[in-house]
Motif scaffolding. Structure first.
Motif, PDB file in Angstrom:
ATOM      1  N   SER A 269       0.902  -0.950  -0.169  1.00 44.64           N
ATOM      2  CA  SER A 269       0.124   0.255  -0.178  1.00 44.64           C
ATOM      3  C   SER A 269       1.052   0.929   0.307  1.00 44.64           C
ATOM      4  CB  SER A 269      -1.064   0.351   1.486  1.00 44.64           C
ATOM      5  OG  SER A 269      -1.754  -0.651   1.185  1.00 44.64           O
TER       6      SER A 269
ATOM      7  N   TYR B 117       0.913   6.125  -1.224  1.00 45.16           N
ATOM      8  CA  TYR B 117       0.041   7.206  -0.944  1.00 45.16           C
ATOM      9  C   TYR B 117       1.175   8.561  -1.279  1.00 45.16           C
ATOM     10  CZ  TYR B 117       2.264   9.351   3.632  1.00 45.16           C
ATOM     11  OH  TYR B 117       2.902  10.675   4.020  1.00 45.16           O
TER      12      TYR B 117
ATOM     13  N   LEU C 283       0.175   6.772  -8.370  1.00 44.71           N
ATOM     14  CA  LEU C 283      -0.780   6.527  -8.397  1.00 44.71           C
ATOM     15  C   LEU C 283      -1.486   5.293  -8.806  1.00 44.71           C
ATOM     16  CD1 LEU C 283      -2.920   8.615  -5.304  1.00 44.71           C
ATOM     17  CD2 LEU C 283      -1.161   7.056  -5.039  1.00 44.71           C
TER      18      LEU C 283
ATOM     19  N   TYR D  59      -3.608   4.669  -2.314  1.00 43.39           N
ATOM     20  CA  TYR D  59      -4.426   5.832  -0.555  1.00 43.39           C
ATOM     21  C   TYR D  59      -3.554   7.400  -1.317  1.00 43.39           C
ATOM     22  CZ  TYR D  59      -5.305   2.475   1.851  1.00 43.39           C
ATOM     23  OH  TYR D  59      -5.944   1.173   2.892  1.00 43.39           O
TER      24      TYR D  59
ATOM     25  N   LEU E 251      -3.545  11.132  -0.112  1.00 44.95           N
ATOM     26  CA  LEU E 251      -4.522  12.211   1.560  1.00 44.95           C
ATOM     27  C   LEU E 251      -4.574  13.015   0.938  1.00 44.95           C
ATOM     28  CD1 LEU E 251      -2.505  11.721   4.887  1.00 44.95           C
ATOM     29  CD2 LEU E 251      -2.530  13.958   3.898  1.00 44.95           C
TER      30      LEU E 251
ATOM     31  N   ILE F  75       0.822   1.214   4.986  1.00 45.18           N
ATOM     32  CA  ILE F  75       1.066   1.718   4.212  1.00 45.18           C
ATOM     33  C   ILE F  75       2.510   1.682   4.340  1.00 45.18           C
ATOM     34  CG2 ILE F  75       1.274   4.563   3.319  1.00 45.18           C
ATOM     35  CD1 ILE F  75      -1.558   4.474   3.468  1.00 45.18           C
TER      36      ILE F  75
ATOM     37  N   GLN G 234       5.657   6.152   0.658  1.00 49.63           N
ATOM     38  CA  GLN G 234       4.797   7.212   1.312  1.00 49.63           C
ATOM     39  C   GLN G 234       5.994   7.838  -1.055  1.00 49.63           C
ATOM     40  OE1 GLN G 234       4.861  11.559   2.315  1.00 49.63           O
ATOM     41  NE2 GLN G 234       5.883   9.993   3.735  1.00 49.63           N
TER      42      GLN G 234
END
Length: 420
Positions: free
Chosen positions: A31, A33, A54, A65, A67, A182, A185
C-alpha cells in the motif's frame, strides 16, 4: 506482475528511492500514498505526476491512497516556497477537499482510497503531540532540510508554524502505516526531506522499515517549472480551465520537452515513445505531431473521451485559415471552451480591427496589432486580415452574434456581441 519501480525508472520518472530494497519489496502487493494539500479547489498540472504515480502503482496491483491535507493545508508546506502561504478559511478548505476528492475518484476510479489527515489531527491534543511525537525530532536535522535552509537564509525567514510542517507530514506517514499498513510514501523531489523524516519517525516508534520514493518535478528544458500560462495555473478541473485551453497548453509544449512529458504523463509504451522520438529526427516529420499525441493522451486521461472530443472540435473549428464552417451552433458550443469576451454592438462595429484587437486583449498594444497584420498573423473569422485599416462591419458578424479573432496559429478570442 511486472516490477513497477523498473517501469518507472525506465521512464525517467523516479528521482530518489530511500532504499534499493524497494525494487524487491514491490514484487508483492503493497500500500502506498501521495499527499495533496487543498490549497485550491483544483489540482494543477504539477500535481499530475503524483496522480500518475498512484495510477501506475494501481496498474501493477498495489493499493493506492490519496491523502488530502485537511489539517496540513491549514498551515501550508514551505517546500519550494519563498514566502509563507496565506492561511485559508476552514470553509474554503472543506470545499477544496470535496472538489479534489471528486477529481481523484473520477480519474483514478472509485477504488482509490482518499483520506483526510484532519480526521486524526483534530483528535490529538497539542501538548500530547509535543510530548509523544515532538520528542523524536531534533532541531539540528530539521534545520538541515533544504527547504528550511533556503527560507532561513531569506529576508522573510520562516515561522514556527511552517517549521512544524515536516513533523505533521511525518506523523501522517506513521498514522497511515499503523492503521492501514501503508509502507511507501511518494512525493515530488522537493518532498524528500519530509518523506525521510517520516521514515525515521516510524523506525523510532515501531522499529520497522518503511520506504520513500520521489519523482522528478515537471520542469522545462530551461529549468523552469511547467504549469503556468499568461492567465495563471494549468488547472486539472474543467471549471477552472476549459478542455480547449488544457489541450492547447499541451499542444504548445516545445520539442525539447515533449518526449519527457510523454514518458511522465502518459501510459504510452516506451517503444511507441521511442518511435515518436525517432520520427521527430526525420526530415519528413510533420511539426507538432508529438505534441498532438501528448495532448490527446493527457486530455483523455484527465477529462475523458468527451472532454477530448470537445477540445479537438474547438481546436479544428477555431484554427486560423481552417476550412471548418463557423456557424452559430459551432461557435455557441466553443464559446464555453475558449477565451471569450462580451462587447456591445456600438463598441465594435465601425471600429478598426487593430483597435479592437488591442481592446479585447488579442494584442498588448495597437502597435503590436499593426505588426501582427503586417506579418500576416492576424485573423478574423479564420480569414487572414491583410489591411491594417480594415473596419469591422455588421456583415462580418456570424449570425449577428459572433466574431472570432486570431493571432498566429494558436491564440484565439471569441467575441460575443450583446444585442442592440
Amino acid at each position: 506482475m511486472t516490477n513497477v519501480i523498473e517501469v518507472l525508472q525506465k521512464r525517467n520518472f523516479i528521482d530518489q528511492l530511500s532504499d534499493k530494497q524497494l525494487k524487491e519489496i514491490v514484487n508483492k502487493p503493497i500500500s502506498c500514498y501521495v499527499g495533496f494539500d487543498p490549497t485550491a479547489d483544483s489540482l494543477h498540472i504539477g500535481h499530475l505526476v503524483g496522480v500518475m504515480a498512484l495510477s501506475w502503482l494501481k496498474k501493477h496491483g498495489h493499493k493506492a491512497y490519496a491523502l488530502i491535507g485537511g489539517a496540513t493545508g491549514r498551515i501550508g508546506d514551505p517546500s519550494g516556497k519563498s514566502l509563507e502561504r496565506p492561511f485559508l478559511d476552514d470553509k474554503i478548505i472543506l470545499k477544496n477537499i470535496s472538489s479534489i476528492r471528486t477529481f481523484l475518484e473520477k480519474v483514478l476510479g472509485k477504488d482509490i482510497q482518499v483520506v483526510n489527515n484532519n480526521n486524526w489531527f483534530e483528535k490529538i491534543k497539542f501538548t500530547d503531540f509535543l510530548r509523544d511525537i515532538g520528542k523524536y525530532f531534533r532541531i539540528g536535522p530539521m534545520l538541515a532540510k533544504e527547504s528550511v535552509k533556503l527560507r532561513m537564509e531569506s529576508q522573510e525567514g520562516m515561522s514556527f508554524t511552517e517549521f512544524s510542517y515536516q513533523i505533521l507530514q511525518s506523523y501522517d506517514f506513521y498514522h497511515l502505516y499503523k492503521h492501514s499498513n501503508i509502507t511507501l510514501q511518494i512525493g515530488g523531489s522537493d518532498q524528500w526531506g519530509n518523506i525521510t523524516a517520516g521514515i525515521e519517525l516510524i523506525r523510532k516508534l515501531t522499529h520497522k522499515t518503511v520506504y520513500g520514493m520521489t519523482f522528478s518535478l515537471l520542469t522545462r528544458a530551461d529549468g523552469k517549472k511547467f504549469g503556468k500560462t499568461e492567465s495563471g495555473a494549468v488547472w486539472l478541473d474543467e471549471k477552472k480551465l476549459s478542455y480547449f485551453d488544457f489541450y492547447q497548453y499541451l499542444i504548445r509544449v516545445l520539442d525539447t520537452d515533449v518526449i519527457k512529458l510523454l514518458k511522465m504523463l502518459t501510459f504510452l509504451s516506451l517503444e511507441d515513445i521511442n518511435d515518436i522520438e525517432n520520427q521527430m529526427r526525420a526530415p519528413s516529420y510533420k511539426p507538432n505531431t508529438a505534441q498532438k499525441i501528448l495532448a490527446k493522451e493527457v486530455t483523455e486521461f484527465i477529462h475523458g473521451k468527451e472532454g477530448l472530443e470537445i477540445a479537438q472540435n474547438v481546436t479544428n473549428a477555431a484554427k486560423p485559415g481552417s476550412d471548418s464552417t463557423l456557424d452559430y451552433d459551432t461557435l455557441k458550443q466553443i464559446s464555453k471552451d475558449m477565451p471569450n469576451i462580451n462587447v456591445t454592438f456600438s463598441d465594435i462595429i465601425g471600429k478598426k480591427y487593430t483597435d479592437i484587437a488591442c481592446q479585447i486583449g488579442l494584442t498588448s498594444s495597437k502597435s503590436e496589432a499593426l505588426r501582427l497584420v503586417k506579418n500576416s498573423g492576424a485573423y478574423l473569422n479564420n480569414k487572414k486580415v491583410i489591411d491594417p485599416s480594415i473596419i469591422i462591419s455588421e456583415k462580418d458578424l456570424i449570425n449577428d452574434t459572433f466574431l472570432l479573432f486570431g493571432a498566429g496559429k494558436k491564440k484565439r478570442i471569441l467575441v460575443t456581441i450583446e444585442k442592440k
